[in-house]
Write a protein that holds these residues in place. Structure first.
Motif, short mmCIF file in Angstrom:
data_model
loop_
_atom_site.label_atom_id
_atom_site.label_comp_id
_atom_site.label_asym_id
_atom_site.label_seq_id
_atom_site.Cartn_x
_atom_site.Cartn_y
_atom_site.Cartn_z
N ALA A 122 1.91 87.50 17.70
CA ALA A 122 1.11 86.72 16.76
C ALA A 122 -0.29 86.43 17.28
N SER A 123 -0.42 86.19 18.60
CA SER A 123 -1.71 85.81 19.15
C SER A 123 -2.57 86.99 19.58
N GLY A 124 -1.92 88.10 19.95
CA GLY A 124 -2.66 89.26 20.43
C GLY A 124 -3.12 89.15 21.86
N VAL A 125 -2.63 88.13 22.58
CA VAL A 125 -3.02 87.91 23.97
C VAL A 125 -1.78 87.62 24.80
N ASN A 126 -1.68 88.25 25.95
CA ASN A 126 -0.58 87.99 26.87
C ASN A 126 -1.12 87.24 28.09
N ILE A 127 -0.52 86.11 28.42
CA ILE A 127 -0.93 85.29 29.55
C ILE A 127 0.21 85.24 30.56
N VAL A 128 -0.08 85.66 31.78
CA VAL A 128 0.92 85.66 32.85
C VAL A 128 0.51 84.60 33.87
N GLU A 129 1.40 83.67 34.15
CA GLU A 129 1.10 82.59 35.09
C GLU A 129 2.19 82.52 36.16
N ARG A 130 1.72 82.32 37.39
CA ARG A 130 2.67 82.17 38.49
C ARG A 130 2.02 81.42 39.63
N ASP A 131 2.64 80.33 40.04
CA ASP A 131 2.18 79.54 41.18
C ASP A 131 0.70 79.17 41.08
N GLY A 132 0.29 78.72 39.90
CA GLY A 132 -1.08 78.28 39.71
C GLY A 132 -2.08 79.39 39.50
N ILE A 133 -1.65 80.63 39.50
CA ILE A 133 -2.53 81.78 39.27
C ILE A 133 -2.19 82.39 37.92
N SER A 134 -3.20 82.72 37.14
CA SER A 134 -2.95 83.27 35.80
C SER A 134 -3.81 84.50 35.55
N HIS A 135 -3.33 85.32 34.65
CA HIS A 135 -4.04 86.51 34.22
C HIS A 135 -3.77 86.70 32.74
N ARG A 136 -4.80 87.06 31.99
CA ARG A 136 -4.62 87.29 30.56
C ARG A 136 -5.23 88.64 30.18
N HIS A 137 -4.63 89.25 29.18
CA HIS A 137 -5.16 90.53 28.69
C HIS A 137 -4.82 90.68 27.23
N ASP A 138 -5.58 91.50 26.53
CA ASP A 138 -5.32 91.77 25.12
C ASP A 138 -4.01 92.53 24.96
N ALA A 139 -3.26 92.14 23.95
CA ALA A 139 -2.00 92.84 23.65
C ALA A 139 -1.81 92.81 22.13
N ARG A 140 -2.65 93.59 21.46
CA ARG A 140 -2.56 93.67 19.99
C ARG A 140 -1.75 94.91 19.63
N PHE A 141 -0.59 94.68 19.11
CA PHE A 141 0.30 95.78 18.78
C PHE A 141 1.09 95.43 17.52
N VAL A 142 1.67 96.44 16.93
CA VAL A 142 2.56 96.23 15.79
C VAL A 142 3.97 96.08 16.34
N LEU A 143 4.54 94.94 16.13
CA LEU A 143 5.91 94.69 16.60
C LEU A 143 6.90 95.08 15.51
N ILE A 144 7.84 95.94 15.89
CA ILE A 144 8.92 96.33 14.98
C ILE A 144 10.24 96.01 15.67
N GLY A 145 10.96 95.07 15.12
CA GLY A 145 12.27 94.72 15.64
C GLY A 145 13.35 95.16 14.67
N THR A 146 14.41 95.76 15.17
CA THR A 146 15.50 96.18 14.29
C THR A 146 16.78 95.51 14.73
N MET A 147 17.69 95.36 13.79
CA MET A 147 18.97 94.76 14.09
C MET A 147 20.01 95.20 13.08
N ASN A 148 21.25 95.24 13.55
CA ASN A 148 22.40 95.49 12.69
C ASN A 148 23.10 94.15 12.50
N PRO A 149 23.09 93.59 11.27
CA PRO A 149 23.68 92.27 11.05
C PRO A 149 25.13 92.15 11.49
N GLU A 150 25.83 93.28 11.55
CA GLU A 150 27.23 93.24 11.98
C GLU A 150 27.37 92.89 13.45
#
Length: 331
Positions: A122-150
């Motif tokens: 939804a945001s198009g941005v991925n933020i990775v944080e660990r031990d007070g250090i962070s990194h962010r990068h663009d992540a604009r993609f089309v998400l397709i999730g599939t499922m079998n209700p059974e």
């Protein structure tokens, strides 16, 4: 060498799915598409076909047993402490940038992983944080999730996070089944020749997606469009306002894809089903109205506690002789 991809325009009898995927491709901030249905209904075929139309043509698949680090990437803390710089190892979200991230059996993934995935979609941005250090990068993609209700459901909170939903079903129309099978056999026999027959359609569709993306910011929503969106969402008794926002974005994407000059009420009505399908809630009043129309409960409506239930019926009365207590007889 990658294998040939079944062309998107050649999909047979999949209009609702094709529309939902194209809308998400035009505006990934819609939040992705959830495709629900049994096995063998061309879910993965459609995902691969859509990826081919996007700028990078990249399809990234999230494996079922993926870890959080595989998804979001990792930070080398030792390197950061030693050199003062952030060393980031990209995950699947970074690799899917400008392409398609395909998640098969999304309902079987751990809920926290799905939640994180939907946040980035939804945001198009991925933020990775660990031990007070962070990194962010663009992540604009089309998400397709599939499922079998059974195989299980998604929690309602996660369902709502998917922008659009399409429900697939087995086809029991003989003519349609024959068209699907003939197209698949023709592609398998001569994939290059089959793709050649759809080459101009593929090029045109890719150009339309590119042009629609560029024109999104030029569209505005008038009061009639806002009113219709509110009306449809209220009728569906949806929770919150996410459905309203997604419906406006989807209507705008459809208008842009079709080269319209403005977003119209008809665009709203054409995307409403995909926006509301997984968000619609049945109220007590509508449930009572349904029971009034259909007083005999359907098998699907019976709970385990009601199985085989028969309402009590009077069976007549009989006079019972009064017996005095033992102590009274001795007296």
């Amino acid at each position: 060498m990658s294998s040939p991809v079944f062309p998107f325009p050649a999909l047979v009898a999949q209009a609702p799915l094709q529309q939902a995927l194209l809308l998400a491709a035009v505006d990934p901030s819609i939040g992705g598409v959830l495709v629900s249905g049994p096995r063998g209904t061309a879910k993965s075929t459609a995902a691969r076909a859509l990826a081919e139309l996007l700028p990078e043509g990249q399809l990234v698949t999230l494996p079922l047993g993926a870890s959080e680090e595989q998804l979001i990437g990792t930070l080398d803390i030792q390197s950061a402490l030693r050199d003062g710089g952030v060393q980031f190892s990209p995950g699947l979200l970074a690799k899917a940038h400008l392409g398609v991230l395909y998640v098969d059996e999304v309902n079987l993934l751990p809920n926290p992983l799905v939640d994180q995935l939907l946040d980035v979609a939804a945001s198009g941005v991925n933020i990775v944080e660990r031990d007070g250090i962070s990194h962010r990068h663009d992540a604009r993609f089309v998400l397709i999730g599939t499922m079998n209700p059974e195989e299980g459901d998604l929690r309602p909170q996660l369902l709502d996070r998917f922008g659009l939903a399409v429900e697939m079903s087995n086809c029991f129309d003989a003519d349609v089944r024959q068209r699907i099978v003939k197209a698949r056999l023709a592609f398998d026999a001569e994939p290059d020749a089959f793709r050649g027959r759809h080459e101009s359609e593929l090029a045109s569709l890719s150009e339309r997606i590119h042009a629609a993306r560029a024109s999104l910011s030029a569209f505005a929503f008038d009061d009639a469009v806002h009113a219709r969106v509110s009306e449809l969402c209220i009728e569906a008794h949806v929770d919150g306002l996410r459905a309203d926002i997604v419906m406006l974005r989807a209507a705008r994407a459809l208008a842009a894809l079709e080269g319209a000059s403005n977003v119209a009420v008809t665009h709203v009505e054409r995307v409403a089903d995909a926006v509301l399908k997984h968000r619609r809630r049945e109220t007590q009043a509508s449930s009572q109205a349904q029971r009034a129309r259909d007083p005999m409960p359907r098998e699907a409506d019976k709970g385990e506690a009601d199985w085989g239930y028969v309402p009590p019926e009077p069976t007549g009365t009989a006079k019972v002789k009064q017996v005095r207590p033992l102590a009274a007889k001795k007296a």
